[in-house]
Design a protein around this motif. Structure first.
Motif, PDB file in Angstrom:
ATOM      1  N   LEU A 328    -112.534  60.047 -33.024  1.00  0.00           N
ATOM      2  CA  LEU A 328    -113.784  60.244 -32.294  1.00  0.00           C
ATOM      3  C   LEU A 328    -114.856  59.255 -32.740  1.00  0.00           C
ATOM      4  O   LEU A 328    -115.584  58.690 -31.904  1.00  0.00           O
ATOM      5  N   ASP A 329    -114.983  58.997 -34.046  1.00  0.00           N
ATOM      6  CA  ASP A 329    -116.043  58.109 -34.523  1.00  0.00           C
ATOM      7  C   ASP A 329    -115.830  56.670 -34.051  1.00  0.00           C
ATOM      8  O   ASP A 329    -116.807  55.943 -33.829  1.00  0.00           O
ATOM      9  N   VAL A 330    -114.580  56.256 -33.892  1.00  0.00           N
ATOM     10  CA  VAL A 330    -114.319  54.911 -33.362  1.00  0.00           C
ATOM     11  C   VAL A 330    -114.798  54.829 -31.918  1.00  0.00           C
ATOM     12  O   VAL A 330    -115.431  53.852 -31.503  1.00  0.00           O
ATOM     13  N   ARG A 331    -114.501  55.865 -31.154  1.00  0.00           N
ATOM     14  CA  ARG A 331    -114.937  55.866 -29.755  1.00  0.00           C
ATOM     15  C   ARG A 331    -116.466  55.913 -29.669  1.00  0.00           C
ATOM     16  O   ARG A 331    -117.074  55.242 -28.815  1.00  0.00           O
ATOM     17  N   LYS A 332    -117.099  56.699 -30.515  1.00  0.00           N
ATOM     18  CA  LYS A 332    -118.563  56.733 -30.516  1.00  0.00           C
ATOM     19  C   LYS A 332    -119.131  55.359 -30.858  1.00  0.00           C
ATOM     20  O   LYS A 332    -120.172  54.951 -30.311  1.00  0.00           O
ATOM     21  N   ALA A 333    -118.461  54.635 -31.741  1.00  0.00           N
ATOM     22  CA  ALA A 333    -118.908  53.289 -32.088  1.00  0.00           C
ATOM     23  C   ALA A 333    -118.866  52.376 -30.871  1.00  0.00           C
ATOM     24  O   ALA A 333    -119.773  51.558 -30.661  1.00  0.00           O
ATOM     25  N   ILE A 334    -117.809  52.503 -30.061  1.00  0.00           N
ATOM     26  CA  ILE A 334    -117.704  51.672 -28.854  1.00  0.00           C
ATOM     27  C   ILE A 334    -118.839  51.998 -27.889  1.00  0.00           C
ATOM     28  O   ILE A 334    -119.484  51.106 -27.324  1.00  0.00           O
ATOM     29  N   LYS A 392    -121.809  50.193 -36.173  1.00  0.00           N
ATOM     30  CA  LYS A 392    -121.170  49.916 -37.460  1.00  0.00           C
ATOM     31  C   LYS A 392    -121.177  51.147 -38.368  1.00  0.00           C
ATOM     32  O   LYS A 392    -120.221  51.383 -39.123  1.00  0.00           O
ATOM     33  N   ARG A 393    -122.229  51.947 -38.284  1.00  0.00           N
ATOM     34  CA  ARG A 393    -122.259  53.172 -39.092  1.00  0.00           C
ATOM     35  C   ARG A 393    -121.159  54.140 -38.641  1.00  0.00           C
ATOM     36  O   ARG A 393    -120.515  54.797 -39.473  1.00  0.00           O
ATOM     37  N   TYR A 394    -120.941  54.219 -37.337  1.00  0.00           N
ATOM     38  CA  TYR A 394    -119.849  55.067 -36.852  1.00  0.00           C
ATOM     39  C   TYR A 394    -118.502  54.515 -37.288  1.00  0.00           C
ATOM     40  O   TYR A 394    -117.596  55.276 -37.645  1.00  0.00           O
ATOM     41  N   MET A 395    -118.324  53.201 -37.285  1.00  0.00           N
ATOM     42  CA  MET A 395    -117.071  52.612 -37.759  1.00  0.00           C
ATOM     43  C   MET A 395    -116.865  52.905 -39.244  1.00  0.00           C
ATOM     44  O   MET A 395    -115.740  53.172 -39.691  1.00  0.00           O
ATOM     45  N   GLN A 396    -117.945  52.889 -40.014  1.00  0.00           N
ATOM     46  CA  GLN A 396    -117.833  53.220 -41.436  1.00  0.00           C
ATOM     47  C   GLN A 396    -117.424  54.674 -41.628  1.00  0.00           C
ATOM     48  O   GLN A 396    -116.595  54.999 -42.493  1.00  0.00           O
ATOM     49  N   ARG A 397    -117.966  55.563 -40.800  1.00  0.00           N
ATOM     50  CA  ARG A 397    -117.564  56.970 -40.860  1.00  0.00           C
ATOM     51  C   ARG A 397    -116.084  57.136 -40.519  1.00  0.00           C
ATOM     52  O   ARG A 397    -115.426  58.066 -40.985  1.00  0.00           O
ATOM     53  N   ALA A 398    -115.566  56.200 -39.694  1.00  0.00           N
ATOM     54  CA  ALA A 398    -114.152  56.251 -39.313  1.00  0.00           C
ATOM     55  C   ALA A 398    -113.248  55.632 -40.373  1.00  0.00           C
ATOM     56  O   ALA A 398    -112.020  55.621 -40.216  1.00  0.00           O
ATOM     57  N   GLY A 399    -113.822  55.085 -41.430  1.00  0.00           N
ATOM     58  CA  GLY A 399    -113.015  54.556 -42.518  1.00  0.00           C
ATOM     59  C   GLY A 399    -113.003  53.054 -42.648  1.00  0.00           C
ATOM     60  O   GLY A 399    -112.270  52.506 -43.478  1.00  0.00           O
ATOM     61  N   TYR A 400    -113.814  52.351 -41.861  1.00  0.00           N
ATOM     62  CA  TYR A 400    -113.877  50.895 -41.933  1.00  0.00           C
ATOM     63  C   TYR A 400    -115.137  50.513 -42.716  1.00  0.00           C
ATOM     64  O   TYR A 400    -116.246  50.504 -42.170  1.00  0.00           O
ATOM     65  N   ALA A 401    -114.959  50.203 -43.976  1.00  0.00           N
ATOM     66  CA  ALA A 401    -116.089  50.018 -44.878  1.00  0.00           C
ATOM     67  C   ALA A 401    -117.020  48.908 -44.433  1.00  0.00           C
ATOM     68  O   ALA A 401    -118.240  48.977 -44.621  1.00  0.00           O
ATOM     69  N   SER A 402    -116.483  47.864 -43.807  1.00  0.00           N
ATOM     70  CA  SER A 402    -117.316  46.742 -43.357  1.00  0.00           C
ATOM     71  C   SER A 402    -118.069  47.052 -42.074  1.00  0.00           C
ATOM     72  O   SER A 402    -118.958  46.295 -41.670  1.00  0.00           O
ATOM     73  N   GLY A 403    -117.688  48.132 -41.419  1.00  0.00           N
ATOM     74  CA  GLY A 403    -118.301  48.453 -40.128  1.00  0.00           C
ATOM     75  C   GLY A 403    -117.593  47.776 -38.973  1.00  0.00           C
ATOM     76  O   GLY A 403    -118.038  47.894 -37.827  1.00  0.00           O
ATOM     77  N   SER A 404    -116.493  47.074 -39.238  1.00  0.00           N
ATOM     78  CA  SER A 404    -115.729  46.385 -38.201  1.00  0.00           C
ATOM     79  C   SER A 404    -114.255  46.694 -38.364  1.00  0.00           C
ATOM     80  O   SER A 404    -113.771  47.018 -39.461  1.00  0.00           O
ATOM     81  N   TYR A 405    -113.515  46.565 -37.280  1.00  0.00           N
ATOM     82  CA  TYR A 405    -112.067  46.785 -37.288  1.00  0.00           C
ATOM     83  C   TYR A 405    -111.392  45.677 -38.088  1.00  0.00           C
ATOM     84  O   TYR A 405    -111.715  44.495 -37.933  1.00  0.00           O
ATOM     85  N   THR A 406    -110.439  46.033 -38.926  1.00  0.00           N
ATOM     86  CA  THR A 406    -109.807  45.059 -39.807  1.00  0.00           C
ATOM     87  C   THR A 406    -108.319  44.873 -39.514  1.00  0.00           C
ATOM     88  O   THR A 406    -107.639  44.120 -40.205  1.00  0.00           O
ATOM     89  N   GLY A 407    -107.805  45.549 -38.484  1.00  0.00           N
ATOM     90  CA  GLY A 407    -106.390  45.420 -38.164  1.00  0.00           C
ATOM     91  C   GLY A 407    -106.088  44.146 -37.387  1.00  0.00           C
ATOM     92  O   GLY A 407    -106.984  43.415 -36.962  1.00  0.00           O
ATOM     93  N   ASP A 408    -104.779  43.891 -37.186  1.00  0.00           N
ATOM     94  CA  ASP A 408    -104.336  42.688 -36.477  1.00  0.00           C
ATOM     95  C   ASP A 408    -103.885  42.971 -35.048  1.00  0.00           C
ATOM     96  O   ASP A 408    -103.560  42.046 -34.302  1.00  0.00           O
ATOM     97  N   GLU A 409    -103.860  44.244 -34.651  1.00  0.00           N
ATOM     98  CA  GLU A 409    -103.324  44.573 -33.333  1.00  0.00           C
ATOM     99  C   GLU A 409    -104.226  44.034 -32.223  1.00  0.00           C
ATOM    100  O   GLU A 409    -105.450  44.004 -32.343  1.00  0.00           O
ATOM    101  N   LEU A 435    -117.153  44.508 -32.542  1.00  0.00           N
ATOM    102  CA  LEU A 435    -116.734  45.343 -33.674  1.00  0.00           C
ATOM    103  C   LEU A 435    -115.398  44.887 -34.244  1.00  0.00           C
ATOM    104  O   LEU A 435    -114.743  45.638 -34.973  1.00  0.00           O
ATOM    105  N   GLY A 436    -114.994  43.662 -33.916  1.00  0.00           N
ATOM    106  CA  GLY A 436    -113.810  43.079 -34.539  1.00  0.00           C
ATOM    107  C   GLY A 436    -112.497  43.371 -33.848  1.00  0.00           C
ATOM    108  O   GLY A 436    -111.439  42.967 -34.348  1.00  0.00           O
ATOM    109  N   PHE A 437    -112.506  44.037 -32.712  1.00  0.00           N
ATOM    110  CA  PHE A 437    -111.263  44.325 -31.999  1.00  0.00           C
ATOM    111  C   PHE A 437    -110.788  43.078 -31.257  1.00  0.00           C
ATOM    112  O   PHE A 437    -111.582  42.379 -30.613  1.00  0.00           O
ATOM    113  N   LYS A 438    -109.497  42.804 -31.358  1.00  0.00           N
ATOM    114  CA  LYS A 438    -108.904  41.679 -30.642  1.00  0.00           C
ATOM    115  C   LYS A 438    -108.448  42.165 -29.271  1.00  0.00           C
ATOM    116  O   LYS A 438    -107.642  43.097 -29.170  1.00  0.00           O
ATOM    117  N   ILE A 439    -108.947  41.527 -28.241  1.00  0.00           N
ATOM    118  CA  ILE A 439    -108.711  41.981 -26.875  1.00  0.00           C
ATOM    119  C   ILE A 439    -107.935  40.932 -26.093  1.00  0.00           C
ATOM    120  O   ILE A 439    -108.307  39.752 -26.079  1.00  0.00           O
TER     121      ILE A 439
END
Length: 573
Positions: A328-334, A392-409, A435-439
């Motif tokens: 939910l927090d990732v979606r709220k960030a979007i 970014k605060r919502y992304m941090q609540r979702a577990g992304y300390a930098s406030g941005s997505y760190t995955g490669d997908e 927010l760092g998502f690769k699209i």
């Protein structure tokens, strides 16, 4: 539900056309009967069959060629009026029984050429449930006693539909859901289909009635003596001519035009718009690109804009089954980062409609109860230009300390191929990338956007960039239930819950709200709207105003039901 390709007014030269009138001095010229109108469109109808069509272009043709039991006048999308019915329905048994009397003198077009009977309406709805037709909104009629839970092999009788005589049809429901059921009777599916003529076509899978369809409205697709629709050339042209069996005394439509040519291969929106604005006896079936809307809002092309509130909401769904968007927090960030005004600018700016704060649009019951223009007060929708810090605060609540997505997908976003939809798709892509998502952005033909991509869960589309959910009828249930109810998730195709949201609390609230009427109904659905916003399953972009364009010698009348010109009311000057 329909896709548009289906409202804050900008510029004194733009107005709402609700009858045979227009904007500017030229629009005051009287209309005349007769003549041929050319309609330009960049996409074809989905189906001519009234039991199968659901997209806007198909609904436009159905509105000219078919007569459902009930309907709406072009300028009043909230009041149901009788069409093939002779009067308003009679509701009894606490909302579980609906009796409808048919209008006398309504006749099928050639080659059937006989009066419509109540049995023809019963057959139309029964065939809707057959696998060979597989009507796209069967859920609206699922409360009929004896309605099948899945499409049937062949057309089967439904116990909840009876015809005491040739001009009376009775519907019995399992629950007290008459409010939404009567609303659904404004849809093309309730237009009569002659069983004696159509059954051989319906015996094939899929039904071939689509290429032999007969009409009950003022116009018909040009056909030959055997009923073949020779006036339909897929991807090119639809020729509508007068239905010789139509009688004005039985209909509220003026039907001024003698013939209508719908060109469905006008793929360049900018070129098409210029052809219409400088042409004669021609209209554009869909709103023009944003560049033309901006010209209109500045006062160019006086009297050639037809504008009306749509009642729809435009949105970007977020697929809640794709990780990490199941959080939910990732979606709220979007939602927080999303610049909703940027997508509106791509559509022509403020002239295209106000920014949405939730889903139910102005004019739909439940809009005010969901907070009106202000909305629910959710902080992640407070800034229409986006709020990167909050996101970014919502992304941090979702577990992304930098406030941005760190995955490669890499995630898939799909958009339409018109100039406007390409621009919107680029905006959507850019919001995720903040927010760092690769699209990976895929641009596809508009008519394939939903059928081949957005409504096919296996394609794993994160977001479709340009969806507008148009009202099928003026009620909150068809605006929210098909888009956000868990029961609306369909596989392998035909899915309309693009977010694939399956929230137990929302599902339960919807089941209870379906049984309500009046103010209690509006309140309940308004609360459901707020609950959906709370799940951040989609980005509400705007409540559309739709603007259509016409040549100077056309007096166009807009339908707020399907977001285009109502061809049975439009006339030449």
């Amino acid at each position: 539900m329909q896709f548009l390709t289906r409202r804050a007014y900008a510029g004194s030269l733009l107005c709402v056309l609700v009858a045979l009138g227009g904007c500017g001095d030229d629009a005051k010229r009287p209309v005349r009967d007769g003549g041929t109108l050319t309609v330009l469109s960049g996409s074809d109808v989905d189906f001519l069959d009234p039991g199968h069509t659901v997209f806007a272009q198909g609904m436009q043709v159905a509105a000219a060629t078919q007569r459902p039991l009930f309907g709406y006048r072009p300028g009043d999308p909230s009041t149901i009026v009788p069409d093939m019915a002779a009067a308003s329905p009679v509701v009894s048994d606490g909302g579980r029984t609906i009796t409808v009397r048919l209008r006398r003198g309504v006749r099928f077009s050639p080659p059937v050429s006989r009066e419509v009977r109540s049995q023809d309406v019963a057959y139309a709805l029964e065939r809707f449930f057959s696998v060979n037709v597989s009507g796209p909104y069967m859920g609206y009629f699922s409360d009929l006693v004896g309605a099948p839970s899945a499409p049937t092999r062949g057309v089967k009788p439904i116990r909840g539909i009876t015809t005491p005589d040739d001009h009376t049809i009775v519907f019995r429901l399992r629950a007290a859901t008459s409010a939404s059921f009567i609303g659904a009777l404004t849809m093309p599916a309730s237009a009569a289909v002659p069983e004696d003529y159509a059954r051989p076509f319906d015996a094939k899978n899929p039904s071939t009635y689509n290429t032999h369809v007969v009409a009950t409205g003022p116009y018909m697709v040009r056909n030959d003596a055997a009923g073949r629709t020779v006036g339909y050339q897929a991807g090119r042209l639809i020729e509508l001519v007068r239905n010789p069996n139509w009688r004005a005394s039985t209909d509220r439509r003026p039907a001024h035009l003698n013939a209508i040519r719908i060109r469905t291969n006008a793929s360049d929106a900018t070129v098409t718009s210029r052809q219409v604005l400088t042409g004669s006896h021609v209209v554009y079936a869909v709103p023009p690109p944003g560049s033309v809307l901006k010209e209109l809002s500045k006062g160019r092309w006086s009297g050639q804009a037809v504008r009306a509130p749509s009642g729809d909401f435009r949105f970007v769904p977020i697929n809640t089954t794709i990780k990490p968007f199941d959080r939910l927090d990732v979606r709220k960030a979007i939602l927080a980062v999303f610049d909703r005004d940027a997508t509106r600018q791509a559509r022509g700016g403020a002239a295209s409609g106000p920014i949405a704060t939730h889903f139910l649009a102005p004019g739909i019951p439940g809009h005010d109860e969901a907070g009106g223009a202000r909305g629910s007060g959710a902080d992640y929708l407070a800034n229409e230009d986006g709020d990167l810090a909050l996101a970014k605060r919502y992304m941090q609540r979702a577990g992304y300390a930098s406030g941005s997505y760190t995955g490669d997908e890499e995630f898939l976003v799909v958009g339409g191929n018109t100039v406007t939809e390409r621009n919107v798709a680029e905006v959507v892509k850019a919001q995720y990338e903040k927010l760092g998502f690769k699209i990976r952005l895929r641009i596809v033909p508009d008519d394939a956007l939903f059928t081949n991509w957005c409504s096919v869960p296996a394609k794993k589309v994160l977001s479709c960039s340009g969806i507008a959910w148009l009202r099928d009828f003026s009620d909150p249930e068809p605006m929210l239930k098909p888009v956000f109810a868990g029961s609306a998730i369909a596989k392998p195709s035909g899915n309309t819950n693009f977010s694939q949201l399956d929230d137990p609390a929302i599902n339960t609230a919807m089941a209870k709200a379906r049984l309500l009427a009046g103010q209690a109904r509006a309140t309940a659905w308004g609360q459901i709207d707020t609950m959906i916003v709370g799940q951040a399953a989609a980005i509400p972009l705007q409540w559309d105003d739709f603007t259509l364009i016409q040549a100077k010698d056309v007096n166009g009348v807009a339908s707020t039901t399907f977001g285009s010109f109502d061809l049975s009311y439009t006339a030449l000057k």
